[in-house]
Design a protein around this motif. Structure first.
Motif, mmCIF file in Angstrom:
data_model
loop_
_atom_site.group_PDB
_atom_site.id
_atom_site.type_symbol
_atom_site.label_atom_id
_atom_site.label_comp_id
_atom_site.label_asym_id
_atom_site.label_seq_id
_atom_site.Cartn_x
_atom_site.Cartn_y
_atom_site.Cartn_z
ATOM 1 N N CYS A 150 10.885 -4.891 8.721
ATOM 2 C CA CYS A 150 9.789 -4.898 9.563
ATOM 3 C C CYS A 150 10.215 -5.318 11.037
ATOM 4 C CB CYS A 150 9.011 -5.727 8.798
ATOM 5 S SG CYS A 150 8.088 -5.211 7.315
ATOM 6 N N ALA B 277 11.335 -2.335 12.669
ATOM 7 C CA ALA B 277 10.490 -1.291 12.997
ATOM 8 C C ALA B 277 9.763 -1.645 14.047
ATOM 9 C CB ALA B 277 9.451 -1.165 11.627
ATOM 10 N N LEU C 107 8.669 4.219 11.253
ATOM 11 C CA LEU C 107 8.162 4.869 9.837
ATOM 12 C C LEU C 107 9.061 4.646 8.699
ATOM 13 C CD1 LEU C 107 5.905 6.027 8.369
ATOM 14 C CD2 LEU C 107 6.576 8.434 9.014
ATOM 15 N N LEU D 251 9.889 1.064 7.704
ATOM 16 C CA LEU D 251 8.796 0.379 7.033
ATOM 17 C C LEU D 251 8.481 0.921 5.598
ATOM 18 C CD1 LEU D 251 5.945 0.212 9.806
ATOM 19 C CD2 LEU D 251 7.259 -1.492 8.717
ATOM 20 N N LEU D 252 8.911 2.360 5.441
ATOM 21 C CA LEU D 252 8.804 3.010 4.167
ATOM 22 C C LEU D 252 10.186 2.209 3.159
ATOM 23 C CD1 LEU D 252 8.320 6.742 5.072
ATOM 24 C CD2 LEU D 252 6.810 5.080 3.853
ATOM 25 N N CYS E 130 8.952 -1.044 2.168
ATOM 26 C CA CYS E 130 8.142 -0.835 1.090
ATOM 27 C C CYS E 130 8.662 -0.630 -0.541
ATOM 28 C CB CYS E 130 6.989 0.154 1.191
ATOM 29 S SG CYS E 130 5.787 -0.102 2.522
ATOM 30 N N PRO F 44 5.141 -5.310 4.775
ATOM 31 C CA PRO F 44 5.324 -3.857 5.118
ATOM 32 C C PRO F 44 4.243 -2.898 5.044
ATOM 33 C CG PRO F 44 7.103 -4.917 3.548
ATOM 34 C CD PRO F 44 5.971 -5.923 3.872
ATOM 35 N N LEU F 45 3.275 -3.100 3.824
ATOM 36 C CA LEU F 45 2.206 -2.459 3.776
ATOM 37 C C LEU F 45 1.028 -2.672 4.924
ATOM 38 C CD1 LEU F 45 1.415 -2.917 0.117
ATOM 39 C CD2 LEU F 45 2.176 -0.746 1.151
ATOM 40 N N ASP G 130 2.000 -3.694 8.119
ATOM 41 C CA ASP G 130 2.774 -2.862 9.373
ATOM 42 C C ASP G 130 2.638 -1.237 9.067
ATOM 43 O OD1 ASP G 130 2.895 -5.500 10.232
ATOM 44 O OD2 ASP G 130 5.347 -5.290 9.972
ATOM 45 N N LEU G 131 2.693 -0.799 8.123
ATOM 46 C CA LEU G 131 2.574 0.503 7.890
ATOM 47 C C LEU G 131 1.345 1.135 8.093
ATOM 48 C CD1 LEU G 131 4.395 3.191 6.805
ATOM 49 C CD2 LEU G 131 3.316 2.413 4.629
ATOM 50 N N HIS H 14 0.356 3.976 10.884
ATOM 51 C CA HIS H 14 -0.539 5.221 10.787
ATOM 52 C C HIS H 14 -1.699 5.231 11.310
ATOM 53 C CE1 HIS H 14 2.119 6.815 7.448
ATOM 54 N NE2 HIS H 14 1.782 5.613 6.707
ATOM 55 N N ALA I 80 -2.699 2.828 2.422
ATOM 56 C CA ALA I 80 -1.551 1.657 2.517
ATOM 57 C C ALA I 80 -2.518 0.408 2.061
ATOM 58 C CB ALA I 80 -0.756 1.622 3.827
#
Length: 383
Positions: free
Chosen positions: A185, A188, A201, A204-205, A208, A217-218, A220-221, A225, A237
């Motif tokens: 993270c 990222a 991206l 972060l994936l 997760c 992570p969720l 930040d994701l 998005h 997310a």
């Protein structure tokens, strides 16, 4: 010529006498040494137990001078210097041990570890890192890796921190997948600041995948998005967050309000906030619902509803702000007093060290612990 046994018979008592004299001389010398070296050692130990560190150091130095080959005294002396903050002297003691050619490998590893601790305590991180790297493959390997991990976290070297955490995860009894996810993270965030959204991206994936139950992570994701104009992916997310780590959803309350500015997302966002609030009421979710309620009268009812469920000074202050309390001047005085009283209650507090902050941290700036900040405000933790 016949051999004369008389000389043999005479030689036995002579040899016995010489051997007896030699043993007496050796015993006498041993007693002298035992009276001298341990005397200084035990005197130093006595000073140490009485917390008289200056006298203990003097006694240990005397013992080392009497017997410079005693490695245990060197270690004791070096540790004393380190505890007193005299790191330069501690380094000299341990470097002297390292220079000895007769030192066994386990003792050499121990001296290398002690030297690394000297550098670490002195704040010489580059030299500490080099010293710790030399402990790979020794009995101090795991301790050295933990120390290296601390160095890389302090210097925000997330790539090397990921490398060490991966090694610890494969050999240690504990799991370091959560830390690896945090490091991803952080990477990222740096990639996003540099304009590389695709790398952000990917990081972060991967975070997760490594720690599916971790909230950061969720969140930040979802932020990424939303920035990229993909509100539905952001909402997905956060819906997943509400299932895997619902206690952390209040941290995304402001993000949800921002997403609801898109009319297509408004209804599902409000539904998510309402269902979450019904299960786990919180100040941040309450504020988000108030901000999204277009009817001022029903918006203010959220404060009353919250007060019915929890005795909240924050909710009471927000409700009073919209009420008429006599003269306008008196209202301002009361509101100012309430705002002053609620300000400390809106902070977050580290569960490990008690460090308080107005913003939520994933990595405590006080004690450097990860995930030690609850997602709820102080008032909600200590009602």
């Amino acid at each position: 010529m016949d051999f004369d046994f008389t000389w043999v018979l005479l030689g036995f008592p002579i040899a016995f006498t010489l051997g007896w004299l030699a043993s007496r001389i050796d015993l006498r010398q041993l007693r002298i040494e035992n009276r001298q070296a341990p005397k200084a050692y035990f005197r130093g130990l006595n000073f140490l137990l009485n917390e008289q560190q200056d006298q203990a150091i003097d006694a240990f130095i005397e013992a080392v001078q009497n017997d410079p080959d005693t490695s245990e005294l060197h270690f004791a002396l070096g540790n004393l210097f380190r505890r007193r903050g005299e790191y330069e002297r501690a380094v000299r003691v341990h470097e002297h041990l390292m220079s000895r050619g007769d030192l066994a490998q386990p003792e050499r590893d121990r001296a290398q570890h002690a030297l690394a601790l000297d550098f670490l305590k002195a704040g010489l991180l580059d030299r500490a890192e080099a010293a710790l790297r030399k402990l790979e493959g020794t009995s101090y390997e795991e301790e050295a890796r933990l120390a290296l991990l601390s160095i890389y976290e302090r210097s925000r070297d997330w790539q090397h921190a990921t490398e060490i955490a991966s090694k610890l995860d494969s050999t240690s009894h504990g799991s370091f997948s959560g830390r690896q996810a945090h490091y991803l993270c952080e990477q990222a965030s740096a990639a996003l600041a540099a304009g590389d959204a695709d790398k952000a991206l990917g990081d972060l994936l991967e975070a997760c995948r490594l720690a599916p139950a971790l909230a950061r992570p969720l969140i930040d994701l979802a932020k990424l998005h939303n920035q990229r104009g993909q509100p539905q992916a952001a909402l997905d997310a956060l819906l997943k967050l509400d299932k895997t780590a619902p206690q952390a959803l209040p941290l995304a309350a402001s993000l949800l309000v921002n997403m609801a500015q898109n009319q297509a997302m408004r209804a599902p966002v409000i539904e998510l906030l309402k269902t979450h609030y019904a299960r786990m009421p919180s100040v941040d979710v309450m504020d988000a619902l108030v901000r999204l309620d277009q009817n001022p009268a029903s918006a203010r009812q959220w404060y009353i509803q919250h007060l019915e469920r929890e005795a909240s000074l924050i909710a009471a202050s927000r409700w009073v702000a919209g009420e008429a309390l006599g003269t306008e001047q008196n209202h301002k005085l009361v509101q100012r007093a309430l705002d002053h009283a609620t300000k400390p209650l809106m902070r977050y507090r580290c569960a490990a060290c008690g460090f308080e902050a107005t913003q939520h941290f994933w990595h405590c700036p006080g004690c450097q612990a990860w995930d030690s900040y609850p997602a709820r405000r102080i008032e909600e933790l200590y009602p």
